[in-house]
Scaffold this active site. Structure first.
Site, PDB file in Angstrom:
ATOM      1  N   PRO A 118      -5.401   0.391  18.207  1.00 10.38           N
ATOM      2  CA  PRO A 118      -5.183   0.046  16.738  1.00 10.38           C
ATOM      3  C   PRO A 118      -5.132   0.928  15.669  1.00 10.38           C
ATOM      4  O   PRO A 118      -4.733   0.747  14.522  1.00 10.38           O
ATOM      5  CB  PRO A 118      -6.013  -1.006  16.493  1.00 10.38           C
ATOM      6  CG  PRO A 118      -7.246  -0.880  17.434  1.00 10.38           C
ATOM      7  CD  PRO A 118      -6.620  -0.031  18.449  1.00 10.38           C
ATOM      8  N   TYR A 173       3.538   6.772  10.133  1.00 13.44           N
ATOM      9  CA  TYR A 173       2.480   5.445   9.564  1.00 13.44           C
ATOM     10  C   TYR A 173       3.425   4.320   9.217  1.00 13.44           C
ATOM     11  O   TYR A 173       3.270   3.170   9.465  1.00 13.44           O
ATOM     12  CB  TYR A 173       1.409   5.906   8.865  1.00 13.44           C
ATOM     13  CG  TYR A 173       0.352   5.072   8.715  1.00 13.44           C
ATOM     14  CD1 TYR A 173      -0.819   5.127   9.457  1.00 13.44           C
ATOM     15  CD2 TYR A 173       0.469   4.105   7.840  1.00 13.44           C
ATOM     16  CE1 TYR A 173      -1.854   4.202   9.173  1.00 13.44           C
ATOM     17  CE2 TYR A 173      -0.490   2.844   7.439  1.00 13.44           C
ATOM     18  CZ  TYR A 173      -1.800   3.146   8.381  1.00 13.44           C
ATOM     19  OH  TYR A 173      -2.471   2.158   8.221  1.00 13.44           O
ATOM     20  N   TYR A 189      -9.744   5.792   6.423  1.00 11.33           N
ATOM     21  CA  TYR A 189      -9.899   6.178   7.477  1.00 11.33           C
ATOM     22  C   TYR A 189     -10.874   7.385   7.665  1.00 11.33           C
ATOM     23  O   TYR A 189     -10.646   8.279   7.277  1.00 11.33           O
ATOM     24  CB  TYR A 189      -8.499   6.754   8.256  1.00 11.33           C
ATOM     25  CG  TYR A 189      -7.445   5.631   8.618  1.00 11.33           C
ATOM     26  CD1 TYR A 189      -6.756   5.187   7.565  1.00 11.33           C
ATOM     27  CD2 TYR A 189      -7.556   5.432   9.833  1.00 11.33           C
ATOM     28  CE1 TYR A 189      -5.865   4.282   7.975  1.00 11.33           C
ATOM     29  CE2 TYR A 189      -6.507   4.340  10.448  1.00 11.33           C
ATOM     30  CZ  TYR A 189      -5.756   3.559   9.249  1.00 11.33           C
ATOM     31  OH  TYR A 189      -4.855   2.741   9.776  1.00 11.33           O
ATOM     32  N   HIS A 209       0.825  -1.080   0.138  1.00  9.11           N
ATOM     33  CA  HIS A 209      -0.006  -0.029   0.141  1.00  9.11           C
ATOM     34  C   HIS A 209       0.741   1.195   0.075  1.00  9.11           C
ATOM     35  O   HIS A 209       1.759   1.437   0.825  1.00  9.11           O
ATOM     36  CB  HIS A 209      -0.976  -0.134   1.160  1.00  9.11           C
ATOM     37  CG  HIS A 209      -2.103  -0.821   0.911  1.00  9.11           C
ATOM     38  ND1 HIS A 209      -3.311  -0.876   1.794  1.00  9.11           N
ATOM     39  CD2 HIS A 209      -2.323  -2.067   0.301  1.00  9.11           C
ATOM     40  CE1 HIS A 209      -4.075  -1.907   1.650  1.00  9.11           C
ATOM     41  NE2 HIS A 209      -3.536  -2.319   0.524  1.00  9.11           N
ATOM     42  N   LYS A 264       0.229   0.168  14.975  1.00 11.67           N
ATOM     43  CA  LYS A 264       1.659  -0.173  15.462  1.00 11.67           C
ATOM     44  C   LYS A 264       1.842  -1.103  16.117  1.00 11.67           C
ATOM     45  O   LYS A 264       2.869  -1.779  16.657  1.00 11.67           O
ATOM     46  CB  LYS A 264       1.711   1.112  16.323  1.00 11.67           C
ATOM     47  CG  LYS A 264       1.992   2.359  15.629  1.00 11.67           C
ATOM     48  CD  LYS A 264       3.275   2.454  14.743  1.00 11.67           C
ATOM     49  CE  LYS A 264       3.607   3.418  13.608  1.00 11.67           C
ATOM     50  NZ  LYS A 264       3.273   3.146  12.262  1.00 11.67           N
TER      51      LYS A 264
HETATM   52  C1  LIG Z   1      -8.236  -8.513  20.141  1.00  8.78           C
HETATM   53  C2  LIG Z   1      -6.912  -7.708  19.468  1.00  8.78           C
HETATM   54  C3  LIG Z   1      -6.991  -7.020  18.196  1.00  8.78           C
HETATM   55  C4  LIG Z   1      -6.086  -6.425  17.809  1.00  8.78           C
HETATM   56  N1  LIG Z   1      -6.228  -5.696  16.755  1.00  8.78           N
HETATM   57  C5  LIG Z   1      -5.196  -5.082  15.887  1.00  8.78           C
HETATM   58  C6  LIG Z   1      -5.250  -4.400  14.790  1.00  8.78           C
HETATM   59  O1  LIG Z   1      -6.520  -4.330  14.165  1.00  8.78           O
HETATM   60  N2  LIG Z   1      -4.268  -3.808  14.380  1.00  8.78           N
HETATM   61  C7  LIG Z   1      -3.251  -3.566  15.044  1.00  8.78           C
HETATM   62  O2  LIG Z   1      -2.226  -3.012  14.384  1.00  8.78           O
HETATM   63  N3  LIG Z   1      -2.767  -4.252  16.243  1.00  8.78           N
HETATM   64  C8  LIG Z   1      -3.803  -4.937  16.508  1.00  8.78           C
HETATM   65  N4  LIG Z   1      -3.888  -5.685  17.895  1.00  8.78           N
HETATM   66  C9  LIG Z   1      -2.629  -5.626  18.520  1.00  8.78           C
HETATM   67  C10 LIG Z   1      -1.463  -6.715  17.819  1.00  8.78           C
HETATM   68  O3  LIG Z   1      -2.209  -7.841  17.572  1.00  8.78           O
HETATM   69  C11 LIG Z   1      -0.476  -7.284  19.143  1.00  8.78           C
HETATM   70  O4  LIG Z   1       0.178  -5.747  19.296  1.00  8.78           O
HETATM   71  C12 LIG Z   1       0.457  -8.238  18.543  1.00  8.78           C
HETATM   72  O5  LIG Z   1      -0.346  -9.354  18.768  1.00  8.78           O
HETATM   73  C13 LIG Z   1       1.542  -8.332  19.855  1.00  8.78           C
HETATM   74  O6  LIG Z   1       2.305  -9.332  19.495  1.00  8.78           O
HETATM   75  P1  LIG Z   1       2.913 -10.042  20.868  1.00  8.78           P
HETATM   76  O7  LIG Z   1       3.564 -11.351  20.284  1.00  8.78           O
HETATM   77  O8  LIG Z   1       3.611  -9.344  21.739  1.00  8.78           O
HETATM   78  O9  LIG Z   1       1.640 -10.566  21.845  1.00  8.78           O
HETATM   79  P2  LIG Z   1       0.481 -11.699  21.644  1.00  8.78           P
HETATM   80  O10 LIG Z   1       0.219 -11.758  20.178  1.00  8.78           O
HETATM   81  O11 LIG Z   1      -0.630 -11.202  22.443  1.00  8.78           O
HETATM   82  O12 LIG Z   1       1.237 -13.224  21.925  1.00  8.78           O
HETATM   83  C14 LIG Z   1       1.358 -13.464  23.360  1.00  8.78           C
HETATM   84  C15 LIG Z   1       1.264 -14.936  23.266  1.00  8.78           C
HETATM   85  O13 LIG Z   1       1.611 -15.298  24.561  1.00  8.78           O
HETATM   86  C16 LIG Z   1       0.701 -16.414  25.090  1.00  8.78           C
HETATM   87  N5  LIG Z   1       0.473 -16.656  26.372  1.00  8.78           N
HETATM   88  C17 LIG Z   1      -0.175 -15.799  27.273  1.00  8.78           C
HETATM   89  N6  LIG Z   1       0.223 -16.241  28.445  1.00  8.78           N
HETATM   90  C18 LIG Z   1       0.885 -17.187  28.159  1.00  8.78           C
HETATM   91  C19 LIG Z   1       1.369 -18.205  29.485  1.00  8.78           C
HETATM   92  N7  LIG Z   1       0.988 -18.033  30.868  1.00  8.78           N
HETATM   93  N8  LIG Z   1       2.201 -19.283  28.987  1.00  8.78           N
HETATM   94  C20 LIG Z   1       2.676 -19.386  27.917  1.00  8.78           C
HETATM   95  N9  LIG Z   1       2.149 -18.517  26.852  1.00  8.78           N
HETATM   96  C21 LIG Z   1       1.467 -17.437  27.122  1.00  8.78           C
HETATM   97  C22 LIG Z   1      -0.623 -15.970  24.271  1.00  8.78           C
HETATM   98  O14 LIG Z   1      -1.601 -17.223  24.010  1.00  8.78           O
HETATM   99  C23 LIG Z   1       0.089 -15.516  22.952  1.00  8.78           C
HETATM  100  O15 LIG Z   1       0.062 -16.393  22.012  1.00  8.78           O
HETATM  101  C24 LIG Z   1      -4.831  -6.362  18.382  1.00  8.78           C
HETATM  102  C25 LIG Z   1      -4.598  -6.805  19.566  1.00  8.78           C
HETATM  103  C26 LIG Z   1      -5.782  -7.795  20.284  1.00  8.78           C
HETATM  104  C27 LIG Z   1      -5.672  -8.094  21.641  1.00  8.78           C
END
Ligand SMILES: Cc1cc2nc3c(=O)[nH]c(=O)nc-3n(C[C@H](O)[C@H](O)[C@H](O)COP(=O)(O)OP(=O)(O)OC[C@H]3O[C@@H](n4cnc5c(N)ncnc54)[C@H](O)[C@@H]3O)c2cc1C
Length: 388
Positions: free
Chosen positions: A292, A382, A201, A72, A296
């Site tokens: 969101p 962005y 947006y 994009h 980011k």
């Molecule tokens: C519902 C939702 C919608 C979102 N939508 C958007 C969006 O539209 N656009 C955007 O930019 N960002 C969005 N985000 C943000 C983005 O998805 C997150 O910032 C991203 O997933 C971060 O990655 P991460 O690996 O840090 O955490 P996560 O993806 O949360 O991964 C953490 C992992 O740790 C695991 N875990 C948790 N506890 C334990 C434990 N006790 N033992 C072992 N494993 C464990 C979880 O199951 C998970 O798999 C959204 C977030 C959420 C929650």
């Protein structure tokens, strides 16, 4: 079991850290409490900064992203009667990519398992120990319910906002900042070709709306709703007609289709510092979350583990602690920039019911869509400021 880096969480942060470390010859084990199917199907983010694409490509997991991802070159900003395209390459020389977080996670899991490296799914009772020593441990019950001990040199807490890692920081050493916004996003996935070539947006007095996409045949759309809104109150017809209403633009038609996923996500900014305590390093949502609107969350997780991988390689392969000692400060500088940008986009686009604020928002939107320097600032943030 023994490994160099015990990684808690098979989200984008944990999986990518494992992949980056493997490329550098550093051994790790990934521990995840959900099933493989569950983490691969969790619908979340979908916009990748140029730097994120570069990191994934460099880590050897960019092949499908380059084949199926949609580049994009900008976004549309809309307010009633106006729809303006911002041309990112022209403004800052970079682009973004639409490629679902589900696909990033599938690619990373596939690469790791194909290389014979370990991910333990469906564990329970994850607990961290001895983090202030150089022999930290993680204990858990494996998928068969057998108690396990993982001894490591370092623990990476990549376990998201609700995981067990962040609470291990002593309260006296931890500082947190929180902003809860008075609205949420109702998000849908729909089996219909996007009605737009790039994200729209849309500011509207009845609430913000966003048209995004996941592929040439799957659209992702969002509506601003109250945080206590219930999904049951939103029939398919009501969702589509509210989207049509808020995104209406002369000569443009929103195509509708079967809705395959729907959820309501509250919006919050949260930062916890420091991102390191002893031999525990936090990355991604474990340390910070953003609303969101700025796309980011996933990109910050990628930026954190890129910095962390260098720090851990220096520490574990060369015995040099310098980058590990500066990891938290380096990561937090980018976290705060993204936190500000996400707050700024959120504040500019969401209806609060306050007419004074609405007039300020419209003034800001007119400014960003008419001043090249204001547009350039949005584009730079962005598409993601350079990782280093
Ligand atoms: C519902 C939702 C919608 C979102 N939508 C958007 C969006 O539209 N656009 C955007 O930019 N960002 C969005 N985000 C943000 C983005 O998805 C997150 O910032 C991203 O997933 C971060 O990655 P991460 O690996 O840090 O955490 P996560 O993806 O949360 O991964 C953490 C992992 O740790 C695991 N875990 C948790 N506890 C334990 C434990 N006790 N033992 C072992 N494993 C464990 C979880 O199951 C998970 O798999 C959204 C977030 C959420 C929650």
């Amino acid at each position: 079991m023994r490994t160099q880096v015990g990684i808690i969480g098979a989200g984008p942060a944990g999986l990518l850290l494992a992949q980056l470390l493997a490329v550098r010859g550093i051994d790790s084990v990934v521990l995840e409490n959900r099933s493989r199917d569950y983490v691969q199907a969790r619908i979340r983010a979908g916009i990748l900064e140029q730097g994120t694409v570069d990191v994934l490509t460099g880590a050897g997991v960019g092949e499908r992203l380059h084949r199926e991802g949609l580049r994009h070159d900008g976004i549309y900003l809309q307010y009633p009667g106006h729809r303006q395209h911002l041309d990112f390459p022209g403004l800052c020389g970079r682009s973004v990519w639409a490629y679902g977080q589900t696909e990033v996670v599938k690619d990373l899991i596939g690469a790791r398992l194909a290389a014979g490296q370990q991910i333990e799914f469906e564990i329970s009772g994850t607990a961290l120990h001895d983090l202030e020593t150089d022999r930290p441990r993680v204990t858990y019950a494996d998928s068969a319910g057998v108690q396990q001990v993982l001894e490591c040199d370092v623990v990476a807490g990549c376990d998201g906002f609700h995981g067990p890692s962040r609470p291990m920081l002593p309260a006296a050493l931890q500082q947190t900042w929180v902003r809860d916004y008075p609205f949420a996003w109702l998000g849908i996935l729909a089996d219909v070709a996007p009605s737009t070539d790039e994200l729209i947006y849309a500011w509207h007095p009845d609430g913000f709306a966003l048209h995004s996409m996941r592929s040439p045949s799957v659209s992702r759309l969002y509506l601003q709703v109250d945080p206590d809104e219930r999904l049951e109150s939103w029939s398919d017809d009501r969702i589509w007609s509210e989207l049509q209403h808020r995104m209406a633009f002369e000569g443009w038609q929103l195509q509708t289709g079967p809705i395959t996923d729907r959820s309501i996500t509250p919006m919050r900014s949260f930062v916890s510092a420091p991102m390191r305590h002893g031999r525990l390093f936090l990355a991604g949502d474990a340390a910070h979350i953003v609303p969101p609107t700025g796309a980011k969350g996933l990109n910050l997780a990628v930026a954190d583990v890129t910095v962390l991988c260098e720090a851990l390689t220096e520490l574990l392969a060369h015995g040099r602690a310098g980058l590990a000692d500066t990891y938290s400060g380096t990561a937090l500088r980018r976290v705060w920039r993204a936190t500000h940008f996400s707050w700024w986009m959120t504040s500019m686009l969401h209806a609060s019911g306050d007419d004074f604020e609405a007039q300020l928002q419209l003034s800001q939107l007119r400014y960003v869509t008419s001043s090249p320097s204001a547009a350039q600032s949005l584009a730079e943030n962005y598409t993601g400021l350079p990782l280093r």
